[in-house]
Scaffold this active site. Sequence first.
Site, PDB file in Angstrom:
ATOM      1  N   LYS A  30       9.269   8.395  -4.728  1.00 44.83           N
ATOM      2  CA  LYS A  30       8.057   7.579  -4.757  1.00 44.83           C
ATOM      3  C   LYS A  30       7.550   7.250  -3.358  1.00 44.83           C
ATOM      4  O   LYS A  30       6.339   7.230  -3.119  1.00 44.83           O
ATOM      5  CB  LYS A  30       8.293   6.287  -5.548  1.00 44.83           C
ATOM      6  N   THR A  31       8.469   6.981  -2.412  1.00 43.09           N
ATOM      7  CA  THR A  31       8.033   6.642  -1.059  1.00 43.09           C
ATOM      8  C   THR A  31       7.327   7.823  -0.404  1.00 43.09           C
ATOM      9  O   THR A  31       6.273   7.669   0.231  1.00 43.09           O
ATOM     10  CB  THR A  31       9.234   6.185  -0.203  1.00 43.09           C
ATOM     11  N   ASP A 213       3.443  -0.667  -3.069  1.00 41.68           N
ATOM     12  CA  ASP A 213       4.755  -0.142  -3.438  1.00 41.68           C
ATOM     13  C   ASP A 213       5.494  -1.172  -4.291  1.00 41.68           C
ATOM     14  O   ASP A 213       5.239  -2.380  -4.200  1.00 41.68           O
ATOM     15  CB  ASP A 213       5.550   0.161  -2.166  1.00 41.68           C
ATOM     16  N   GLU A 214       6.408  -0.713  -5.125  1.00 41.72           N
ATOM     17  CA  GLU A 214       7.243  -1.590  -5.974  1.00 41.72           C
ATOM     18  C   GLU A 214       6.373  -2.546  -6.802  1.00 41.72           C
ATOM     19  O   GLU A 214       6.658  -3.745  -6.915  1.00 41.72           O
ATOM     20  CB  GLU A 214       8.235  -2.393  -5.107  1.00 41.72           C
ATOM     21  N   GLN A 244      13.032  -0.634 -13.346  1.00 40.28           N
ATOM     22  CA  GLN A 244      13.774  -1.228 -12.239  1.00 40.28           C
ATOM     23  C   GLN A 244      13.221  -2.600 -11.857  1.00 40.28           C
ATOM     24  O   GLN A 244      13.396  -3.056 -10.724  1.00 40.28           O
ATOM     25  CB  GLN A 244      13.755  -0.290 -11.029  1.00 40.28           C
ATOM     26  N   ARG A 550      22.102   4.260  -8.921  1.00 33.18           N
ATOM     27  CA  ARG A 550      22.380   4.306  -7.478  1.00 33.18           C
ATOM     28  C   ARG A 550      23.357   5.447  -7.155  1.00 33.18           C
ATOM     29  O   ARG A 550      23.496   5.844  -5.992  1.00 33.18           O
ATOM     30  CB  ARG A 550      23.029   2.992  -6.991  1.00 33.18           C
TER      31      ARG A 550
END
Length: 593
Positions: A30-31, A213-214, A244, A550
């Site tokens: 995503k980044t 973002d997020e 998330q 993770r």
Amino acid sequence: MFSDLNDKQREAVFAGDGPLLIVAGAGSGKTKTLISRILYFIAEKKIEPARILAITFTNKAADEMKSRVLAALKKSGIGIHSEPRLSTFHSFGAALLRDMCEYAGRTKTFSIYDDDDSIKLLRDIVKHKNLEKGKGAGYFVREISRIKSELVGKAEFSGEDVVREVYEEYEAMLKKNNAFDFDDLIEKVVRIFQVHRDVLEEYQKRYTHVLVDEYQDVNTSQYWMLKLLAQKHANVTVVGDDAQSIYRFRFSDFRNFLNFEQSWPNAKVIFLEQNYRSSKNIIEASSDLIAKNTQQKKKNLWTENSQGVPVQVVEHSDEFSEADFIVTKGRDLQKLTKHIGILFRTNAQSRALEQMLIEYGVEYRLFGAVSFYERKEIRDVVAALRYAHNPADEVALDRLKKNLYKKHFVLLRDELPQRAHGVSPTKVISYFMDAVSYPAYLQSEFSNFTERLENVQELLNFAEQFDSLGAFLEKIALVDAFDSGRRKKKSRHEQGPTIDLMTIHLAKGLEFDVVLVAGVNEGTLPHSRSYYSMDELEEERRLMYVAMTRAKEQLYLNFYHTPSRFLFELPGNKIVFHGEKSLEDEERYIEYD
């Protein structure tokens, strides 16, 4: 510049103007996609960089985005006369308030109060109002944060009049001190925008393209800051993953993410579902788990990575045997140059893990919290135990004098040594907690009092192993003395094989070769506080999902006593169970019910 994007990432990057929701599954890049979209606006759409605003939640993420954008532009030989604004919510809000502080009755030299400053101010207000026990600064700091985060208007205040009174006096004191608190950096900006449309229009003209973002983690005030800024041009790109969203306790509301198309009716929605991080077994097991949530945007996460080994579900007899297994396994894997993440639901769980790491002589890094025995509430209780055991200990007595109310200190000073004579450590701790009303003191003074009480309860659990107060204090002293030499304080992104300890909340956004999750027990994950709310139970499931995703290569889910309900939701063909009786054993279901 865009050659390394997959098809869905390219679709998101080149989506053109207008509102865009990028639903980015765990480990889906995503980044990279967000950064590439910024570059697309600059390089392909010829948007002046200064017109672009990208907002995220941490300074590290903002700095990383900025450095990657500028490096990519330089590498491509694209010259720019200005830079995009890449910022956190709060630093952006602070910058806006510097420009328009007069609308909030402040000057440009205003101070920004952190939590400690706010609590000190509220302590003074509570003291002057002589409020009832249990309504201390810690209670009000959370209530006021909720009011500001959720944009509660004065006419909408619910509950007691005392909250309104304290809130109004607190706001007056902030204004008198020419200060804003942390929540003001968003809330006050929104209030100004809502009242002064000319000010809003100025910033709408300045920023024609807004990226976030997020987005699943925004709260109500952050949502409205973005909504107001972007509504003129509607060039708003948000990226995130509702699976998330784990910050409800900070008043984030993932429904802002789920309802993006209602907020922006012409929105495009693009799913990034290819995972580049984890093995197939880990992806398939975690996907089966999160599918049980009812409130979500359904995704089909997949990976071209290898099948990998099954997820290991390991039963232990108690937290000590669990800690022994986790530390031993982590130490052995670290020798194979693996980066190990030991994750847990609550900070209190770090005690057994830290102690075992120290006893085995394994170096580790603890993130986001001070070592267990350095925590304020633990030091208070241990000071009482030391004084009870040794009334000549003036250092312990001095700590009690400084940290307890005067009448409670006098009571302990006069009675504790006699009360503690010949009794177990647990009874001494219980007497201390009752005699000084320590739970009420924590609730009055600290907004995170439940976490602090969990730490004290963990100390009590450990104390149950000892009949002698002296033996218990000696054990604590030796662990504490060795701790400073074993616990390394380094960047969590330091290169090389390491063992990192942190809560699952802190692990979000990180990845490890191997993840060992401690305490996947019913009552811990999910936490017992979530039992009476389906929304909270679903957030706990998202928390479990974050922990699982993770892991890159290996995942160990450890439990003792009653297994978490989430373990029953994992696909049987993706896990290997190690325990005395299977997860399907009827007795487990009886105990679970």
